[in-house]
Design a protein around this motif. Sequence first.
Motif, PDB file in Angstrom:
ATOM      1  N   LEU A 229      33.462  41.284  40.102  1.00  0.00           N
ATOM      2  CA  LEU A 229      34.679  41.024  40.859  1.00  0.00           C
ATOM      3  C   LEU A 229      34.423  40.692  42.325  1.00  0.00           C
ATOM      4  N   SER A 277      44.806  42.011  39.341  1.00  0.00           N
ATOM      5  CA  SER A 277      43.865  42.991  38.793  1.00  0.00           C
ATOM      6  C   SER A 277      44.651  44.052  38.042  1.00  0.00           C
ATOM      7  N   ASN A 280      41.374  48.050  36.514  1.00  0.00           N
ATOM      8  CA  ASN A 280      39.969  47.947  36.903  1.00  0.00           C
ATOM      9  C   ASN A 280      39.572  49.060  37.863  1.00  0.00           C
ATOM     10  N   SER A 283      39.364  45.752  42.865  1.00  0.00           N
ATOM     11  CA  SER A 283      40.458  44.786  42.760  1.00  0.00           C
ATOM     12  C   SER A 283      40.009  43.332  42.764  1.00  0.00           C
ATOM     13  N   SER A 289      47.684  44.249  42.419  1.00  0.00           N
ATOM     14  CA  SER A 289      46.846  45.156  41.635  1.00  0.00           C
ATOM     15  C   SER A 289      47.729  46.155  40.917  1.00  0.00           C
ATOM     16  N   THR A 292      44.759  49.869  39.210  1.00  0.00           N
ATOM     17  CA  THR A 292      43.407  49.612  39.698  1.00  0.00           C
ATOM     18  C   THR A 292      43.004  50.752  40.636  1.00  0.00           C
ATOM     19  N   TYR A 386      42.611  39.609  35.534  1.00  0.00           N
ATOM     20  CA  TYR A 386      41.416  40.297  35.031  1.00  0.00           C
ATOM     21  C   TYR A 386      41.820  41.711  34.650  1.00  0.00           C
TER      22      TYR A 386
END
Length: 710
Positions: A229, A277, A280, A283, A289, A292, A386
């Motif tokens: 990332l 994001s 995860n 980020s 996000s 995350t 992602y």
Amino acid sequence: MARVTPASGRPETLTPESRSPARRPRTLAIRPGLVLLVLLLDWAALALTIAVLPGISADAGWDVLLAAVLLGLVAAPLRPLLAALAGTIGWAGVVCGWLLGQALLVFAALALTPGIDVDGFGSAFLASWIYSAVVSAGLWAVTAGDGTAVLGHLLRTTRGARGTATATGTAPGVVMIQIDGLSAPVLEWSLRSGNLPTLGRWIRSGSHRAAEWHVGLPATTPASQAGLLHGAAQVPAFRWYEKDTGRLVVTNHPKDSAFVEARLSDGRGLLADGGVSVGNVFSGDAPTSRLTMSTASAGRRDAGRAREISAYVVDPYGLTRSLVLTTAEMVKEMYQARRQRVRGMEPRVRRAAAYVALRGVTNVLLRDLNMTLVAEHMMRGAPAVYCDFVDYDEIAHHAGPTRPESLASLEGIDRVLGTLELVAAGTPRPYRFVVLSDHGQSQGATFRQRYGMTLEELVRDLMDGGRDGAAAPRVPAGPSDGSGEQWGRVGTLLAEVGEEPTVTGRVGRGVLRRHERRVPAAAADGRPEVVVLASGNLGTIYFPRRPGRLTAEEIEALYPRLLSGLARHPGIGFVLVRSRSGAAVVLGADGRRELGGGPAPDGAVDGDPVEGDDPLARFGPHAAADLRRYDALPHVADIVVNSRVDAAGAEVAAFEELVGCHGGLGGWQGRAVLVHPADWTVSGDLDGAGAVHRQLVTWLNEAGLRDAAP
């Protein structure tokens, strides 16, 4: 996995051509038979609910059918309004929506139906939970393997996002799905066996290709995501000690992951240009996000985050379905753990009660929530998304990477891919899909099972009699059963809830603080003599009272038995230390190797001087290069140890109580995968997460999804 070249064929759903209007209705159509089946289930569930609750009565079965129809009609316009209201209030509203939203809808439907009497809202509240649970269980039973019902839920909950789509133009966006812990050999076997129908169809049709990439050291999610990332290599383990500040960093604590990302980020991460994001550790500099770790405690209220989750929990097919399946997952875990014990399967580890609950939450509830959030932002036209799905990794830790329950979890993620593929047929922009992993997993009986002691106990035994003694205080390393890694996903949700200045937020903050106190950081004025930490089969040993990284000569002067005792222990494959000359030295039971020492007249391996047997001989052709890179990372321990690997190079001995592990070298943990559209070319060797990051950035650039500005 060698590079897989698919059979020739026209891509089916993942190219712009597949998004033709003629094809879209067939892809998204809800079959009339399913609608009738759902109505019958609603009727039966409502009849059962009325039969078991004394506060509700019906004159006839047709009245119950009418109530079921009215419930559907009432819910359709009111559910989005309830979700919007809950999101506006914040997390407290989300919780209230979860508790009361369906009850309000059930109460309204029953009150409007002639022939049905309801004593009050309390009866409707109980009825809503019983009804939703029965419907969810029934739908799961009759639609197993069919994603149409889930698709219908996603389309309902993301309907409001279509009017606020952020897509500009028709350039295809990219959805990147990370399957945590999936190794290339496991993927290859699952594809050959036909257990992954969505991924298998993509590859067989020619729309996608599968490639293997080399992970390197350490083989952990935080280290790999730092590379994937952010393109950075600054993470030496899952948890580590920083001598300069006296801080113990645990990367699945939201505050620590934010602390680490501040070092990694240059503002131009993989998701910097309008990306999203989801779920995860870091980020990738995404402006949006969700769930995350590094942004969960950002200190700001995010109304959009609450609104998106409220849309999920207010829908009865959303959270209620997930709760029913979460309970089923917990029951399944208890059965599978007992089956291993009864059958005497080896290797195995104890699967504690805490893991039973965490498996249910992470492998069902959070998976469904992640899928909903990804679909939400696809509907909004995000250029890149992602998301990390941890189902397989979590189960494989405790059951083993090739055990039936672990492989079954891959089938669940494959169903998620199939559902998102269908969602993409109705999004404002077309989408391409990339599937990748962050590392693999290696199996084996644990170090403690083999030798009757932990790594920390071995270190303390070998330190006994050293200058400062072995009884000095230490920093606890946290749970050794792997629940620390699992807890991070739940902790992220609690951290996001904790940002709210409400009772709900205070509860979330309190639970998170109590957990994080299990792994306290050492104060600078009371540093322990030794800190021993484990990341799978990678062990790190720090001497916090000694500034800088100690050399082998300094360690031997302090603790004469330590280095030789570690190197000769049958459970340890090699020991990495720094010599007085500044060179990295690898010690083994019967030899040593100096990394980067230049050509030697005798006993040299790839230019490295070797005395006796090469301690890296069993760890593959990348081992020396991996260790050279690792030795240059910040905050590397004074002593780094890697467990043994068996003669076949497959089984290792984790320093945590995990039958499947990752972190060090040996076995399949270093063999990750990248499944990508077939018309996207891989340039160069995929050696390390940084190389995969550069490849992903190149593809995003070629697709016109990155800002050209540096």
